[in-house]
Every structure is written in structure tokens, then in C-alpha cells.
Motif scaffolding. Structure first.
Motif, PDB file in Angstrom:
ATOM      1  N   ARG A 315      40.566 -29.731   7.136  1.00 31.20           N
ATOM      2  CA  ARG A 315      41.805 -29.948   7.931  1.00 31.20           C
ATOM      3  C   ARG A 315      42.844 -28.779   7.924  1.00 31.20           C
ATOM      4  O   ARG A 315      43.464 -28.274   7.077  1.00 31.20           O
ATOM      5  CB  ARG A 315      42.565 -31.252   7.622  1.00 31.20           C
ATOM      6  CG  ARG A 315      43.629 -31.678   8.299  1.00 31.20           C
ATOM      7  CD  ARG A 315      44.481 -32.805   7.752  1.00 31.20           C
ATOM      8  NE  ARG A 315      45.433 -33.306   8.786  1.00 31.20           N
ATOM      9  CZ  ARG A 315      46.718 -32.661   9.222  1.00 31.20           C
ATOM     10  NH1 ARG A 315      47.043 -31.845   8.904  1.00 31.20           N
ATOM     11  NH2 ARG A 315      47.250 -33.713   9.982  1.00 31.20           N
ATOM     12  N   PRO A 316      42.976 -28.292   9.270  1.00 32.13           N
ATOM     13  CA  PRO A 316      44.070 -27.331   9.343  1.00 32.13           C
ATOM     14  C   PRO A 316      45.397 -27.792   8.858  1.00 32.13           C
ATOM     15  O   PRO A 316      45.452 -28.888   9.036  1.00 32.13           O
ATOM     16  CB  PRO A 316      44.017 -26.937  11.004  1.00 32.13           C
ATOM     17  CG  PRO A 316      42.599 -27.149  11.712  1.00 32.13           C
ATOM     18  CD  PRO A 316      42.423 -28.608  10.629  1.00 32.13           C
ATOM     19  N   ARG A 317      46.231 -26.861   8.388  1.00 36.27           N
ATOM     20  CA  ARG A 317      47.320 -27.184   7.681  1.00 36.27           C
ATOM     21  C   ARG A 317      48.422 -27.818   8.748  1.00 36.27           C
ATOM     22  O   ARG A 317      48.944 -28.677   8.517  1.00 36.27           O
ATOM     23  CB  ARG A 317      48.137 -25.937   6.964  1.00 36.27           C
ATOM     24  CG  ARG A 317      48.217 -26.212   5.523  1.00 36.27           C
ATOM     25  CD  ARG A 317      49.099 -24.870   4.821  1.00 36.27           C
ATOM     26  NE  ARG A 317      50.180 -25.220   4.883  1.00 36.27           N
ATOM     27  CZ  ARG A 317      51.065 -24.107   4.685  1.00 36.27           C
ATOM     28  NH1 ARG A 317      50.589 -23.045   4.230  1.00 36.27           N
ATOM     29  NH2 ARG A 317      52.427 -24.077   4.802  1.00 36.27           N
ATOM     30  N   LEU A 318      48.316 -27.437   9.804  1.00 33.77           N
ATOM     31  CA  LEU A 318      49.343 -27.757  11.063  1.00 33.77           C
ATOM     32  C   LEU A 318      48.400 -28.091  12.126  1.00 33.77           C
ATOM     33  O   LEU A 318      47.693 -27.415  12.882  1.00 33.77           O
ATOM     34  CB  LEU A 318      50.313 -26.651  11.300  1.00 33.77           C
ATOM     35  CG  LEU A 318      51.587 -27.191  11.964  1.00 33.77           C
ATOM     36  CD1 LEU A 318      52.248 -28.358  11.785  1.00 33.77           C
ATOM     37  CD2 LEU A 318      52.310 -26.168  12.504  1.00 33.77           C
ATOM     38  N   VAL A 319      48.134 -29.535  12.201  1.00 34.16           N
ATOM     39  CA  VAL A 319      47.481 -30.038  13.601  1.00 34.16           C
ATOM     40  C   VAL A 319      48.629 -30.432  14.555  1.00 34.16           C
ATOM     41  O   VAL A 319      49.331 -31.449  14.341  1.00 34.16           O
ATOM     42  CB  VAL A 319      46.593 -31.138  13.134  1.00 34.16           C
ATOM     43  CG1 VAL A 319      45.689 -31.645  14.496  1.00 34.16           C
ATOM     44  CG2 VAL A 319      45.619 -30.620  12.150  1.00 34.16           C
ATOM     45  N   ILE A 320      48.341 -30.291  15.761  1.00 36.06           N
ATOM     46  CA  ILE A 320      49.312 -30.344  16.861  1.00 36.06           C
ATOM     47  C   ILE A 320      48.370 -31.050  18.022  1.00 36.06           C
ATOM     48  O   ILE A 320      47.390 -30.418  18.607  1.00 36.06           O
ATOM     49  CB  ILE A 320      50.148 -29.022  17.302  1.00 36.06           C
ATOM     50  CG1 ILE A 320      50.789 -28.511  16.222  1.00 36.06           C
ATOM     51  CG2 ILE A 320      51.039 -29.520  18.525  1.00 36.06           C
ATOM     52  CD1 ILE A 320      51.560 -27.239  16.352  1.00 36.06           C
ATOM     53  N   GLY A 321      48.982 -31.960  18.523  1.00 39.03           N
ATOM     54  CA  GLY A 321      48.343 -32.564  19.793  1.00 39.03           C
ATOM     55  C   GLY A 321      49.243 -32.600  20.967  1.00 39.03           C
ATOM     56  O   GLY A 321      50.362 -32.374  20.657  1.00 39.03           O
ATOM     57  N   PHE A 322      48.615 -32.975  22.019  1.00 39.77           N
ATOM     58  CA  PHE A 322      49.563 -33.086  23.211  1.00 39.77           C
ATOM     59  C   PHE A 322      49.528 -34.662  23.600  1.00 39.77           C
ATOM     60  O   PHE A 322      48.353 -35.141  23.376  1.00 39.77           O
ATOM     61  CB  PHE A 322      49.282 -32.206  24.515  1.00 39.77           C
ATOM     62  CG  PHE A 322      49.668 -30.884  24.225  1.00 39.77           C
ATOM     63  CD1 PHE A 322      49.389 -29.962  23.432  1.00 39.77           C
ATOM     64  CD2 PHE A 322      50.659 -30.617  25.353  1.00 39.77           C
ATOM     65  CE1 PHE A 322      49.973 -28.724  23.658  1.00 39.77           C
ATOM     66  CE2 PHE A 322      51.185 -29.211  25.361  1.00 39.77           C
ATOM     67  CZ  PHE A 322      51.071 -28.378  24.405  1.00 39.77           C
ATOM     68  N   ALA A 323      50.384 -35.321  24.288  1.00 37.50           N
ATOM     69  CA  ALA A 323      50.456 -36.463  24.866  1.00 37.50           C
ATOM     70  C   ALA A 323      50.853 -36.485  26.321  1.00 37.50           C
ATOM     71  O   ALA A 323      52.172 -35.897  26.660  1.00 37.50           O
ATOM     72  CB  ALA A 323      51.300 -37.440  24.040  1.00 37.50           C
TER      73      ALA A 323
END
Ligand code: CTP
Length: 399
Positions: A315-323
Motif C-alpha cells: 500500500r502506498p503511504r498516501l492514497v488519494i481518491g477523487f469523488a
């Protein structure tokens, strides 16, 4: 930016030498001082006058000129730069570099320098693929020479394939990345998804969506500018490749997931793609119009953001999604952050009146564990820069 950086540009004798004029401009626009050395054959392709006019300095080309040696000897010339850039690096020039041949000022400077060297190969595809050139390129790479390109493409000689010199923007970006060794995200690896996915119905038809890829591409460019080694996995878009970014083109959601897995490990993942939630069972042959319209049985696609968020050790340390929501954006995005298991969600309204899908502007809300930030209406490039700066503040450079 390259303010105050001194670049010694060694121009080789290939048809791509004309692109050096553009490269000099790009580097000077970014604030660099550019000093140019031309090989004898380079002068067959571009004139020293043009090079001198653009670099704002005289051109160095004569190894045996007493005045030149008095003013700026070859040793001093080779040490006066922060970085030596060879472009175009022809097959012949790469061979001379690999062998340590010092038969004119350009090659003598390359042998005498104690500075890092970057080279942009440019030659006919067969010359690039010849075992002699492959070996020379490998030797140089093993010695620490940084190779930029070559690109695939149409060549001046009428053939197609690898060998075309990287574009001036890409070379300038590689130079910026080199100097970005102390950049905020230096040593970090990032993965960004962008664009739509195309899900095949049959060999000629597909299901897609209106995503332009503008926001995802801008984010990849912004993160790369801060020094992260960035891979952009993108569906079909009309956006140009961002400079300094490794671009992997895919079509379907399943191909996107496979490309993302292949790009791991990464410290940062930003999933800005509008991934198709479903795919039809693709027919092997074109569906013919005979009788009733076919019905499409849809299967759910893998969720890339969720898969990356739940990737355990990978898992990447920082996972960012869009909504991407239509109405009640923040209220819908909160539960989405929890459901996907990601760290941050960038929520935006994609209702028809907003012009977000395909447009240049975006109004977003950043949801983190600490709370919600409402950002003003910004261009997508500004959203990208602000997000990249937030990422850098959260992670910083690698130890
Ligand atoms: N996403 C993904 N893989 C999918 C679907 C979505 O990686 N198969 C990611 C998108 O890149 C985005 C986030 O999930 O970062 C949210 O996408 P969105 O379309 O808003 O949500 P969905 O999960 O598709 O849920 P819904 O359409 O029901 O709102």
C-alpha cells in the motif's frame, strides 16, 4: 526552474541539432545559463551564429585556438558547468564517449569533465538498435551518464521507431528533475491514474465516459515537478504527455489495474481516473444488426482505488481518491473515503452546469482525517499544484 544553473550543452552533428535551438530557449526561459560547444559536424546542421544568438554567449568549437585556450581552456570549460548535456548524442558521439576518444573540443571536454553528464540520443532506428550502439549506451549508463530518450516516432530519414531525439521540453524537464534532487518530493515515487477507461463491447464498439484527463495529467505533472518519480497510468485522452513523467497508456479498467500494480511500490497514489464501473462481456466478432437489439450484460470492474488502499505491504503511504458527484458533494464523499479505505478524497461536483468534466476549472473539497477544506474555484493546474504541495507537506522527501 533553473535559476542560476550553468549548463554546458554539447551539440552533436545530427539532423536533430535544429531542436537544440529550441532547447537553448527553453533552458534560458527557465533561468539557466547555457554555454555551447559544437562538434565540427554539428556546424553542418546549425550555424554557430544561431546558437550564439540564442545562448547569448559565444560558441566553443576550436580545440587548438590559442586565444580560446587562453580565455577558457578545455579543462576550465568542462568544469565551469553544473551539468553537461549532450544533445543530439549521435551514434558516433556516443561511441566516442564510450571509448574515451578526445579528437575535437567537444569530445575532449566530455573526457575532461568532472561533472554529471546527461545525453539525449538521436539517430536512425537501425543505428540505435545496432549491438555496437546498445553496448555503448549501456557502458555510458553504467558510468552514470543519464540518457533521456530516444523517443519512438517518424524520423527525418523516413523510417519509424526508437531513435528520435526527446523533445526539448522533455529534455528540459529531465534537467529540472536532475536539479530537483533537493526538491520537496525528491526520492519519492508516485502513481497517478487519469482519463476515462474504454470497455469493449465488441472489436469496434466500447463504453466510455466524458473524462478529459486534464485534472489527472496536471496532478502527475505537478507531483513530478516537486521531484517525485512519477508514473501516469492513463486511459485514452487528447492530453499531451506531461514532461518528466513515465506515461503508461491503457484502455480498460482491468488494464489500468494491472499497470498500477506494475508501477508499485509507490509512496503516493492519486486515483483521478474516471474508471468505468462496469464492463460488458466483449464479443470476439462485431455484433451484427440482425433482429432485436442485443442486451449488454454488465460485470463490475475492479476498484483500483480500493485495491491500492487495501494492498497490505504494497500500500502506498498516501492514497488519494477523487469523488465525482452530482449534488451534496461533501456529504457523499465522506462515506466514500471510508468505503474505499483511502487517506484523502478530493471531492468535486460534476453536475452538467459546473463545466468540470472536460473544462479547465475545478472547485474541490479536500477530505482528510483532520476534516474538510473547501478550496476556491481554481484552474485544474492550480488544483494540481496545491494538491502536490499538500502531499509534499504531508510526506516530505525520502530519507
Ligand atoms: N475508482 C477506481 N476504480 C473504479 C472506480 C472508481 O479506482 N473501478 C476511483 C476513481 O478513480 C476515484 C474514486 O474511485 O478516485 C471514486 O470514483 P467515483 O466514480 O466517484 O466513485 P465510484 O466508486 O465509481 O462510486 P459511485 O459511482 O457509485 O459514486
Amino acid at each position: 526552474m533553473l535559476h542560476g544553473k550553468r549548463i554546458l550543452l554539447v551539440i552533436g552533428g545530427g539532423i536533430a541539432a535544429y531542436k537544440c535551438l529550441e532547447l537553448i530557449r527553453r533552458l534560458r526561459e527557465r533561468g539557466a545559463d547555457v554555454r555551447c560547444v559544437m562538434t565540427a559536424s554539428a556546424k553542418q546542421f546549425v550555424t554557430p551564429l544561431s546558437v550564439s544568438a540564442l545562448s547569448g554567449d559565444r560558441v566553443y568549437d576550436d580545440q587548438f585556438s590559442l586565444t580560446d585556450e587562453h580565455e577558457m581552456g578545455h579543462i576550465q570549460l568542462s568544469r565551469s558547468a553544473d551539468l553537461v548535456v549532450v544533445a543530439p548524442a549521435t551514434a558516433n558521439l556516443l561511441a566516442r564517449m564510450a571509448q574515451g576518444i578526445a579528437d575535437e573540443l567537444a569530445t575532449t571536454v566530455l573526457l575532461a569533465t568532472d561533472k554529471d553528464v546527461m545525453a539525449a540520443p538521436a539517430m536512425n532506428v537501425r543505428m540505435w538498435e545496432h549491438p555496437a550502439t546498445r553496448a555503448n549506451a549501456e557502458t555510458l549508463r553504467a558510468r552514470g551518464v543519464r540518457l533521456v530518450g530516444p523517443d519512438d516516432g517518424d524520423m527525418a530519414c523516413g523510417e519509424y521507431g526508437p531513435g528520435r531525439m526527446a523533445e526539448p521540453d522533455a529534455i528540459a524537464a529531465a534537467i529540472e528533475a536532475y536539479f530537483g534532487a533537493h526538491a520537496p518530493l525528491s526520492g519519492r515515487r508516485a502513481l497517478v491514474t487519469s482519463g476515462p477507461t474504454h470497455e469493449a463491447v465488441d472489436p469496434v464498439r466500447y463504453i466510455a465516459n466524458r473524462s478529459s484527463g486534464k485534472q489527472g495529467h496536471a496532478i502527475a505533472a505537478a507531483i513530478a515537478r516537486l521531484g517525485a518519480r512519477t508514473t501516469l497510468v492513463t486511459g485514452p485522452t487528447h492530453e499531451p504527455d506531461p514532461a518528466g513523467v513515465t506515461v503508461v497508456r491503457i484502455e480498460s479498467a482491468r488494464e489500468m489495474l494491472a499497470a498500477c500494480r506494475a508501477a508499485l511500490p509507490a509512496d503516493i497514489a492519486v486515483c483521478a481516473a474516471a474508471v468505468s464501473d462496469w464492463r460488458p462481456a466483449a464479443a470476439d466478432a462485431k455484433i451484427k444488426k440482425n433482429g432485436a437489439p442485443p442486451s449488454l450484460a454488465l460485470t463490475e470492474n475492479p476498484d483500483i482505488l480500493k485495491t491500492l488502499s487495501e494492498a497490505g505491504n504494497a500500500r502506498p503511504r498516501l492514497v488519494i481518491g477523487f469523488a465525482a458527484e452530482t449534488g451534496d458533494v461533501v456529504a457523499k464523499a465522506g462515506p466514500k473515503r471510508a468505503a474505499k479505505g483511502c487517506d484523502w478524497i478530493v471531492a468535486n461536483d460534476v453536475s452538467p452546469g459546473t463545466g468540470t468534466f472536460g473544462g479547465d476549472d475545478n472547485t474541490v473539497h479536500l477530505l482528510t482525517a483532520e476534516g474538510i477544506e473547501d478550496w476556491p474555484r481554481l484552474t485544474k493546474a492550480q488544483v494540481a499544484d496545491r494538491l502536490a504541495a499538500r502531499i509534499a507537506a504531508a510526506l516530505g522527501p525520502a530519507e
